[in-house]
Scaffold this active site. Sequence first.
Site: not given
Ligand code: KIV
Length: 271
Positions: A51-52, A90, A119, A121, A188
């Site tokens: 989600d970055s 994510d 994924k 959190e 992280e």
């Molecule tokens: O969103 C992302 O890129 C991440 C990584 C930094 C693990 O969750």
Amino acid sequence: MRGSPGGPVNSILEFGQSLRGGRPIAVVAAYDVLQARAAAESQVDAILVGDSVAMVVHGHPSTVNATLEMMCMHTAAVRRGAPAMVVVADMPFMSFRTGPESAIRAAGALVQAGATAVKLEGVSGHEDVVSQLVGSGIPVMGHLGLTPQSVNLLGGHHLQGRTPETAGRIMEDARSLERLGVFACVLECVPAELAGRITAELSIPTIGIGAGAQTAGQVLVITDMLGMDGSFRPKFARRYLEGHSVVVSALNAFAQDVRGRRFPAKEEVLA
Ligand code: KIV
């Protein structure tokens, strides 16, 4: 080579095998078809559509701006570029916090867009979601330590687990995720010593980012490792290319060629 013994992993089951074989797992966070094609041609094990993307591609200040629509669109693009790779997507902000039913719907959309796994959190407060996703046949990767979707609660993107109390909580969350059936867990921005202890205790692989050298694997954001953002240089992200400078130099060369009437040349003109 992809698909050959000893090569990159082909399924989430091989994450565990890699751990037992002592071969560290290399994951890259990537967002589009060309990045995915490059990853597919490389020795990297898996792609995370993080989600970055909201920050890196769309320029938002944090990952809370990632939407399910955004995540599905980038997951589909990555899948088109890397048809045979493990792709983890994510679950965006709040998509797993409104109960198992809506979480399963969101995860289903990501899988239908091309994700192999999702994924999410944290774990505290949504244990039921993790266990129902796994029970529904959707592989889940955990994410502990710095959980950027909680940036407003954490007061910024800082190292987590520095005190015995917070370290103990992260350790307990890791045990809980393992019990709930996640196949791997991102750690992280936690102290290397804590990441090492969690890695030694869990039977699932830990994938570190800013978590030292003792995790079972490492993940980096592709634009960080390629140095595409000249102004962003986190200590933990090794640069394998000075991409920003390379691109600016190429753009300058183009602009100068246009001004000097050196572009296009004869062989670049369509007959
Ligand atoms: O969103 C992302 O890129 C991440 C990584 C930094 C693990 O969750």
